[in-house]
Design a protein around this motif. Structure first.
Motif, short mmCIF file in Angstrom:
data_model
loop_
_atom_site.label_atom_id
_atom_site.label_comp_id
_atom_site.label_asym_id
_atom_site.label_seq_id
_atom_site.Cartn_x
_atom_site.Cartn_y
_atom_site.Cartn_z
N UNK A 100 48.31 36.30 52.40
CA UNK A 100 49.05 35.92 51.19
C UNK A 100 48.26 36.28 49.94
N UNK A 101 46.97 36.02 49.94
CA UNK A 101 46.14 36.29 48.77
C UNK A 101 46.08 37.78 48.45
N UNK A 102 45.98 38.61 49.48
CA UNK A 102 45.95 40.06 49.25
C UNK A 102 47.30 40.52 48.70
N UNK A 103 48.38 40.05 49.30
CA UNK A 103 49.71 40.46 48.85
C UNK A 103 49.97 40.01 47.41
N UNK A 104 49.59 38.79 47.10
CA UNK A 104 49.80 38.28 45.74
C UNK A 104 48.96 39.06 44.73
N UNK A 105 47.77 39.46 45.12
CA UNK A 105 46.94 40.26 44.22
C UNK A 105 47.58 41.62 43.95
N UNK A 106 48.39 42.08 44.87
CA UNK A 106 49.13 43.33 44.69
C UNK A 106 50.46 43.10 43.94
N UNK A 107 50.65 41.90 43.42
CA UNK A 107 51.85 41.62 42.62
C UNK A 107 53.07 41.23 43.42
N UNK A 108 52.89 40.89 44.70
CA UNK A 108 54.02 40.52 45.55
C UNK A 108 54.21 39.01 45.56
N UNK A 109 55.47 38.56 45.65
CA UNK A 109 55.73 37.14 45.88
C UNK A 109 55.70 36.89 47.39
N UNK A 110 55.14 35.75 47.77
CA UNK A 110 54.87 35.50 49.19
C UNK A 110 55.34 34.11 49.60
#
Length: 396
Positions: A60-70
């Motif tokens: 989740x943290x990696x995805x959120x850092x890429x601007x994704x909602x999780x």
């Protein structure tokens, strides 16, 4: 028992069974009545003995850092049922729960509590529409009620003996259950598994034309989550997320995301020299012990603990007694709690006591580090009762 679920069941006049029932027929029928809200979403499915929550937090943290909602569906609850369904690592609100349970109140299919909550999670995610949703299996995998999705990738961080009355008495049998989350033509990312578990996974992955991804090296960047096992979980999250994002994946964003990931009760320092860790089976206790020896090699250790009845308490005690000879055992409010007097009687510790209240956390005034461990339900109670002690503390 799912803390806080009864509130919504009573409000919307829903009856559900508190028992555990393996199988997907009921959940599939219920979801069909609801219009199949679990379809056409970008899921990541995680099953395994230990490391599910931490790996989910890292992904989740990696995805959120890429601007994704999780979205995240966790098990079990930390404080109450709201913790278990999250968007961008924040528990969803009462409005989301009410919207889901209003729909659930109209279905005819009888469900267990966990099936009901799983269906609610799929309704919430369908309503909120995050870019990616991480689903953590409740128990096993193959017949777990979460296993109705077609994920982008399946993730299996670890496999060891657990829930043997449901999943089988050997590593191979348990691996067969975990491997049930592997889907046709979709990759599976695996951690460092026992040889017999990996053999089962490999056979099933081959049958499903599923590519196996393995993390080669331990992640060595900065992490808030401590221990070698967390480096392994971070490495696995990296591999899985890189596969999902493909050419969108940026290493610096992944490093930043991993460095910021946190999850309650994973070697969490809640107060100076007071650590909360939800180790509740032999494998997670071994990881806890390894981390204690790594972080506090020259400190005396005081273990405060309580367990559920279905855990191998004698094996857990023997392991913890290798790092401590000072134990405090707690009774806590849960119908499945193992009486503290049993832990006391089985303990070989030189210094041991039973505490029957939680209002003052039993922290020694000596030069000891207090490790509070065992059931997550116990840790949640202790955090709530000692909130004023913990609320302003932020470790460096």
């Amino acid at each position: 028992m799912i803390t806080g679920l009864d509130r919504y069941k009573n409000k919307w006049h829903i009856a559900s069974d508190t028992s555990i029932k393996a199988g997907l027929d009921a959940i599939e029928q219920a979801l069909a009545e609801l219009g199949n809200p679990h379809k056409n979403q970008n899921f990541i499915h995680i099953a395994g003995t230990n490391g599910k929550g931490s790996t989910a937090a890292f992904i989740a943290a990696i995805l959120m850092q890429h601007g994704k909602t999780v979205g995240n569906f966790f098990s079990p609850a930390i404080e109450d049922v709201h913790d278990q369904i999250q968007i961008d690592r924040e528990p969803v609100n009462e409005e989301d729960f009410d919207a889901a349970f209003e729909q659930l109140s109209k279905i005819l299919t009888p469900l267990t509590d966990f099936e009901l909550l799983t269906a609610a999670a799929y309704l919430v995610f369908n309503r909120r529409k995050p870019d990616f949703t991480i689903i953590e299996a409740g128990m096993g995998g193959r017949f777990d009620s979460t296993n109705v999705i077609d994920p982008l990738i399946s993730v299996i961080p670890s496999i060891s003996l657990e829930h043997t009355n449901f999943l089988g008495s050997t590593i191979a049998e348990i691996a067969w259950h975990k491997a049930g989350i592997i889907k046709k033509g979709k990759p599976v990312a695996i951690g460092d598994l026992p040889e017999e578990a990996e053999k089962v996974i490999s056979t099933i992955a081959k049958d499903m034309s599923s590519e196996i991804l393995k993390s080669k090296d331990l992640y060595e960047g900065p992490l808030k989550l401590k221990g070698q096992h967390q480096k392994a979980n971070a490495s696995l999250a990296w591999v899985a997320t890189e596969k999902i994002l493909k050419n969108q994946f940026k290493e610096q964003m992944a490093i930043k995301g991993l460095s910021q990931a946190a999850i309650s009760y994973r070697f969490e320092e809640v107060f100076p020299d007071v650590i909360f860790d939800g180790a509740h089976n032999e494998a997670s206790v071994e990881a806890l012990i390894e981390t204690v020896r790594e972080i506090y090699p020259d400190r005396a250790i005081h273990v405060v603990m309580g367990l559920l009845k279905d855990k191998d308490h004698e094996a857990i005690l023997r392991k913890l007694e290798t790092v401590s000879d000072h134990f405090t055992f707690l009774d806590f409010e849960n119908e499945r709690a193992l009486p503290a007097k049993i832990l006391f009687s089985k303990s070989s510790s030189k210094i041991k006591t039973i505490l029957n209240h939680y209002d003052i956390l039993p922290v020694s005034s000596k030069n000891e580090v207090t490790i509070v461990t065992g059931s997550l339900y116990l840790l949640a109670i202790l955090r709530k009762r000692n909130y004023s002690m913990f609320e302003h503390y932020r470790p460096d």
